[in-house]
Design an enzyme around this catalytic site. Structure first.
Site, PDB file in Angstrom:
ATOM      1  N   SER A 119       0.857  -1.192   0.000  1.00 40.47           N
ATOM      2  CA  SER A 119       0.000   0.000   0.000  1.00 40.47           C
ATOM      3  C   SER A 119       0.886   1.231   0.000  1.00 40.47           C
ATOM      4  O   SER A 119       1.651   1.459   0.933  1.00 40.47           O
ATOM      5  CB  SER A 119      -0.890   0.023   1.244  1.00 40.47           C
ATOM      6  OG  SER A 119      -1.358   1.346   1.452  1.00 40.47           O
ATOM      7  N   HIS A 130      -1.027  -1.417  -4.438  1.00 34.14           N
ATOM      8  CA  HIS A 130      -2.301  -1.087  -3.785  1.00 34.14           C
ATOM      9  C   HIS A 130      -2.376   0.421  -3.550  1.00 34.14           C
ATOM     10  O   HIS A 130      -1.504   0.999  -2.898  1.00 34.14           O
ATOM     11  CB  HIS A 130      -2.408  -1.850  -2.461  1.00 34.14           C
ATOM     12  CG  HIS A 130      -3.720  -1.698  -1.762  1.00 34.14           C
ATOM     13  ND1 HIS A 130      -4.832  -2.450  -2.073  1.00 34.14           N
ATOM     14  CD2 HIS A 130      -4.102  -0.879  -0.758  1.00 34.14           C
ATOM     15  CE1 HIS A 130      -5.843  -2.110  -1.288  1.00 34.14           C
ATOM     16  NE2 HIS A 130      -5.425  -1.150  -0.479  1.00 34.14           N
ATOM     17  N   ASP A 140      -4.601   3.523  -2.136  1.00 34.56           N
ATOM     18  CA  ASP A 140      -5.700   3.868  -1.234  1.00 34.56           C
ATOM     19  C   ASP A 140      -6.203   5.272  -1.523  1.00 34.56           C
ATOM     20  O   ASP A 140      -5.487   6.257  -1.336  1.00 34.56           O
ATOM     21  CB  ASP A 140      -5.212   3.783   0.222  1.00 34.56           C
ATOM     22  CG  ASP A 140      -5.021   2.350   0.671  1.00 34.56           C
ATOM     23  OD1 ASP A 140      -5.970   1.569   0.553  1.00 34.56           O
ATOM     24  OD2 ASP A 140      -3.905   2.009   1.130  1.00 34.56           O
ATOM     25  N   MET A 161      -8.913   8.112  -0.579  1.00 36.45           N
ATOM     26  CA  MET A 161      -9.763   8.511   0.558  1.00 36.45           C
ATOM     27  C   MET A 161     -10.281   9.927   0.347  1.00 36.45           C
ATOM     28  O   MET A 161      -9.574  10.775  -0.203  1.00 36.45           O
ATOM     29  CB  MET A 161      -8.944   8.464   1.849  1.00 36.45           C
ATOM     30  CG  MET A 161      -8.271   7.125   2.100  1.00 36.45           C
ATOM     31  SD  MET A 161      -7.461   7.093   3.698  1.00 36.45           S
ATOM     32  CE  MET A 161      -6.691   5.473   3.632  1.00 36.45           C
ATOM     33  N   HIS A 190      -8.150   0.914  -4.313  1.00 37.16           N
ATOM     34  CA  HIS A 190      -9.105   0.742  -3.214  1.00 37.16           C
ATOM     35  C   HIS A 190      -9.777   2.083  -2.957  1.00 37.16           C
ATOM     36  O   HIS A 190      -9.167   2.992  -2.406  1.00 37.16           O
ATOM     37  CB  HIS A 190      -8.307   0.250  -1.982  1.00 37.16           C
ATOM     38  CG  HIS A 190      -9.129   0.069  -0.747  1.00 37.16           C
ATOM     39  ND1 HIS A 190      -8.555  -0.111   0.496  1.00 37.16           N
ATOM     40  CD2 HIS A 190     -10.476   0.032  -0.556  1.00 37.16           C
ATOM     41  CE1 HIS A 190      -9.520  -0.252   1.396  1.00 37.16           C
ATOM     42  NE2 HIS A 190     -10.691  -0.160   0.786  1.00 37.16           N
ATOM     43  N   MET A 242     -12.105   4.465  -1.123  1.00 39.62           N
ATOM     44  CA  MET A 242     -12.811   4.728   0.137  1.00 39.62           C
ATOM     45  C   MET A 242     -13.455   6.103   0.006  1.00 39.62           C
ATOM     46  O   MET A 242     -13.066   7.062   0.679  1.00 39.62           O
ATOM     47  CB  MET A 242     -11.816   4.660   1.306  1.00 39.62           C
ATOM     48  CG  MET A 242     -11.341   3.235   1.596  1.00 39.62           C
ATOM     49  SD  MET A 242      -9.803   3.166   2.538  1.00 39.62           S
ATOM     50  CE  MET A 242      -8.625   3.255   1.175  1.00 39.62           C
ATOM     51  N   MET A 275     -11.277  -5.894   5.268  1.00 40.45           N
ATOM     52  CA  MET A 275     -10.550  -4.903   6.069  1.00 40.45           C
ATOM     53  C   MET A 275     -10.301  -5.477   7.458  1.00 40.45           C
ATOM     54  O   MET A 275     -11.247  -5.849   8.160  1.00 40.45           O
ATOM     55  CB  MET A 275     -11.373  -3.609   6.207  1.00 40.45           C
ATOM     56  CG  MET A 275     -11.606  -2.841   4.922  1.00 40.45           C
ATOM     57  SD  MET A 275     -10.126  -2.423   3.993  1.00 40.45           S
ATOM     58  CE  MET A 275      -9.175  -1.491   5.207  1.00 40.45           C
ATOM     59  N   ASP A 332      -6.534  -6.472   4.208  1.00 40.83           N
ATOM     60  CA  ASP A 332      -5.965  -5.125   4.245  1.00 40.83           C
ATOM     61  C   ASP A 332      -6.014  -4.553   5.651  1.00 40.83           C
ATOM     62  O   ASP A 332      -7.094  -4.345   6.195  1.00 40.83           O
ATOM     63  CB  ASP A 332      -6.769  -4.233   3.282  1.00 40.83           C
ATOM     64  CG  ASP A 332      -6.177  -2.847   3.093  1.00 40.83           C
ATOM     65  OD1 ASP A 332      -5.123  -2.548   3.687  1.00 40.83           O
ATOM     66  OD2 ASP A 332      -6.782  -2.063   2.332  1.00 40.83           O
TER      67      ASP A 332
END
Ligand code: DX5
Ligand code: ZN
Length: 220
Positions: free
Chosen positions: A10, A35, A37, A39, A68, A70, A139, A177
């Protein structure tokens, strides 16, 4: 049956001032996927990066980008992340009112579709959409930050999902994760996971340590 374990560093734990170099370094160090992330400060209490950064990073590695999301609402951004070079796009069921439609939209963009389950979200969220799913992301922390502790209650969820995936007869990645280190990696794989996201455990020690860090996770 689980596939051979894939390691997905990540980049949340990378040096954000040198993201391109960092991705090249973990690629060379043996990462299977990158990966990423995303957000929004709304679905989760932190802000990271958008599709412009994903696009800028794309030329730095040929490894699959495991994106991913979010963010909520998520539907308006699927096309932008697909165009930016995502290979797998993973969403949370709570990020929109129609998960099935969201998964179809991801597939219509020619991308692999993932669903991520928060610690309190039950595995049965997937009962009627598993046919649309290429990856399930469990998660093992509450999403939002790197460096949090592994929530062991999620091991039961991983075990249940392993059985459900095997029964489906389809090849679906079962990824974990949050809080993954050599010890929790072993427990997650024993429970049936076959892909491991690792931020802190990959990037600790700086670039010279990445290959050994990834090897240690894979060995676990
Ligand atoms: C948390 C993110 C994770 C995070 C994992 O919301 O989805 O990918 O970066 O970080 P570690 O491996 O440090 O727990
Ligand atoms: Zn993540």
């Amino acid at each position: 049956m689980p596939q051979p374990v894939r390691i997905a560093p990540s980049i949340l734990s990378a040096d954000f001032a040198r993201l391109g170099e960092e991705i090249r370094a973990v690629d060379e160090a043996g990462a299977d996927w990158i990966h990423i992330d995303v957000m929004d400060g709304h679905f989760v209490p932190n802000l990271t990066i958008g599709p412009g950064v994903v696009k800028a990073l794309r030329p730095h590695s040929a490894k699959p980008f495991d994106v991913h999301l979010m963010i909520a609402p998520v539907d308006p951004f699927l096309e932008a992340f697909a165009a930016a070079g995502a290979d797998t796009i993973t969403v949370h069921p709570e990020a929109g009112p129609h998960l099935h439609r969201t998964l179809q939209a991801i597939k219509a963009l020619g991308k692999r579709a993932g669903v991520s389950l928060n610690p309190a979200t039950p595995a049965k969220m997937l009962d009627y959409v598993l046919e649309e799913v290429d990856l399930v992301l469990v998660m093992t922390v509450n999403p939002g930050f790197g460096g949090q502790g592994f929530i062991a209650s999620q091991l039961r969820k991983i075990e249940a999902l392993r059985k459900q995936i095997d029964r489906s007869g389809r090849t679906i990645d079962l990824e974990v994760d949050g809080g993954i280190d050599a010890e929790t990696a072993r427990r997650a794989v024993e429970a049936g996971a076959d892909a491991l996201v690792a931020g802190t455990a990959t990037f600790r020690g700086g670039p010279d340590a990445y290959a050994a860090n990834i090897r240690e996770l894979r060995g676990a």
